[in-house]
Write an enzyme that holds these catalytic residues in place. Structure first.
Site, PDB file in Angstrom:
ATOM      1  N   HIS A  22      37.248  75.031  61.372  1.00 24.19           N
ATOM      2  CA  HIS A  22      37.551  75.112  59.949  1.00 24.19           C
ATOM      3  C   HIS A  22      38.426  73.961  59.474  1.00 24.19           C
ATOM      4  O   HIS A  22      38.355  73.586  58.299  1.00 24.19           O
ATOM      5  CB  HIS A  22      38.224  76.449  59.624  1.00 24.19           C
ATOM      6  CG  HIS A  22      37.279  77.594  59.570  1.00 24.19           C
ATOM      7  ND1 HIS A  22      36.867  78.283  60.690  1.00 24.19           N
ATOM      8  CD2 HIS A  22      36.629  78.173  58.519  1.00 24.19           C
ATOM      9  CE1 HIS A  22      36.022  79.243  60.335  1.00 24.19           C
ATOM     10  NE2 HIS A  22      35.857  79.198  59.025  1.00 24.19           N
ATOM     11  N   GLY A  23      39.235  73.405  60.331  1.00 23.65           N
ATOM     12  CA  GLY A  23      40.055  72.300  59.859  1.00 23.65           C
ATOM     13  C   GLY A  23      41.035  71.788  60.888  1.00 23.65           C
ATOM     14  O   GLY A  23      41.439  72.530  61.798  1.00 23.65           O
TER      15      GLY A  23
END
Length: 510
Positions: A348-349
């Protein structure tokens, strides 16, 4: 272009009408050209990166199918390294560089840390200048210039070569069709992350105009935009205000903001998925469902069978099971679970907040397994949760409405607390928010840009959403009269109450 824009409405209308007016040969060309344009509206130069991965995986699929012995495995590995290497460079370079430099500084080796930073920065800036990003001067800017949807179409491309390697999918010989598989505009930038077995054959097919699919697709698109514009973007007003400076907020404000964010991210992401799936359905294509009322889940494992299904099943099939799943003993099963969720968080990041978010969900799963095994030893029958179990489990618990409600509330609360890490700007903010939430008091005043009427209206929308999805997961459209009324009503309400602030979808950044 954003789904919640007039530009997309015009784009969708022109492409769809043109699509039905063409024969098969013209259709795939139209969709490929339209998908290229759709992507280039965001970042024109980065289509070269997408084209590079398409060429690599197209050739890899053919070579893997022709090869024998160990060479097949090496070709797959080279393909995966190419995809993951591009993803790592553009998305994670800054994150890994900063943490490696920090490690060397902790080891009293500041010279090495500085050298690593300088070398990485030099390479990063040179590569970005090739893509016309002349304003970039540091690898720390990598998130601001991240190719949009990179994680999504990278994973979709990887699923193709893996399935060819496993013998579940024949290598696609038609380059244009394979390119369309990766670039199909409805799900190009934020999924669903498709499998080749599900969609490749559809691009070879010729779908006739089907009024029932058109009605169902348009209705799904309309409700998806309702969830995004009316619910998600309205809830975001309080969420953004509270999370921008949590140190200035009391416990009740942060609790309400976290509660709102729990539904904001769901309506935002599932709203995007609805528009993507609906747009594809109008043209006759069937994409996989990505959400199935996740907040009525009675356990964390059930939640993950209902939330971002295309990603959770991707990690299940391509990471959890290959690692051994639950076939190599209890300890290994727990390690595999934790690896999967940590990887999901990092997907996701490039931030420790996402890693901890994933780790917490993995820890929940492990504790659930340990709890159920303890209950089994005590004589209570309960099916242990797993990443690969059937959606229909633990039927005994579902016989008691009270127990169902308790299970749902506990699961919802646990998931809501993990969203704090997902939304917070950094770990310090996340821990501060979690520290203040238990201090919430009804005597506190909620510091909100929304007035009391808007706050109650927001809560009403959440209740409406839960009731609608409990009784009508999909809106019935077989009756044309009913479709016209519901579609018109949904569109009118969205126009009347929508928050039109050009907010992009949350998952675009991933």
């Amino acid at each position: 272009m954003l789904f919640n824009s007039l530009q997309f409405l015009l784009f969708f209308t022109v492409v769809t009408l043109s699509y039905f007016s063409l024969k098969w040969q013209g259709r795939w060309i139209l969709l490929l050209v339209a998908s290229c344009y759709f992507y280039m509206v965001f970042q024109p130069a980065y289509i070269l990166i997408l084209f590079l991965t398409i060429v690599i995986d197209y050739m890899a699929g053919i070579w893997i199918e022709k090869a024998t012995g160990k060479s097949r495995r090496w070709l797959l590995i080279l393909s995966l390294i190419s995809n993951l290497g591009i993803l790592a460079f553009f998305k994670y370079l800054g994150f890994f560089t900063e943490n490696i430099s920090l490690l060397f500084e902790k080891l009293s080796m500041p010279g090495v840390a500085e050298s690593v930073t300088e070398q990485v920065n030099r390479v990063f800036v040179k590569v970005l200048h090739v893509f016309g990003q002349s304003g970039i001067s540091s690898y720390k800017d990598n998130m601001s210039i991240l190719p949009i949807g990179l994680s999504f179409h990278t994973f979709q491309a990887m699923s193709y070569t893996i399935e060819v390697y496993r013998g579940n999918q024949k290598a696609e010989r038609h380059f244009g069709i394979y390119a369309l598989y990766v670039m199909f505009y409805p799900q190009l930038v934020a999924g669903p992350i498709e499998r080749p077995q599900n969609v490749l054959w559809q691009f070879h097919d010729y779908f006739k105009y089907d009024v029932e699919k058109v009605k169902a697709g348009l209705m799904q698109m309309a409700f998806g935009l309702f969830k995004k514009l009316v619910i998600a973007d309205r809830l975001a007003i309080l969420v953004d205000h509270a999370y921008a400076d949590p140190a200035q907020q009391n416990g009740l404000t942060l609790l309400m903001a976290t509660f709102f964010y729990t539904f904001q991210i769901y309506c935002d992401f599932s709203g995007y998925s609805d528009v993507a799936i609906g747009a594809a359905r109008v043209m006759g294509f069937t994409l996989m469902d990505n959400f199935k009322t996740p907040y009525i889940a009675q356990s964390i494992s059930e939640f993950w069978r209902r939330w971002h299904i295309s990603l959770s099943t991707w990690f299940r099939d391509y990471l959890y099971i290959p690692l051994g799943g639950n076939r190599k003993g209890e300890v290994r099963q727990y390690i595999n679970m934790l690896i999967v969720f940590l990887a999901s968080g990092l997907w996701h990041g490039p931030n420790w907040t996402y890693v901890i978010w994933g780790g917490l969900n993995g820890l929940y799963q492990i504790l659930a397994v340990l709890r159920d095994k303890l209950l089994a030893k005590m004589g209570f029958s309960r099916t242990p949760p797993s990443l690969v179990t059937s959606p229909v489990q633990d039927k005994e618990s579902r016989k008691s409405p009270v127990r169902v409600v308790i299970n749902v509330l506990i699961t919802f609360t646990l998931i809501m607390l993990t969203w704090v890490f997902f939304r917070a700007r950094n770990l310090a903010d996340a821990f501060l928010i979690l520290k203040r939430i238990p201090t919430a008091s009804l005597n506190d005043t909620i510091d909100s840009p929304l007035n009391s009427v808007e706050m109650w209206f927001s809560i009403f929308l959440i209740v409406f959403l839960l009731l609608k999805e409990q009784f009508y997961l999909t809106i019935p459209t077989r009756s044309t009269i009913r479709f016209v009324i519901l579609f018109g009503l949904t569109t009118f309400v969205t126009y009347l109450f929508g928050v039109f602030s050009s907010n992009q979808f949350i998952y675009f950044q991933f």
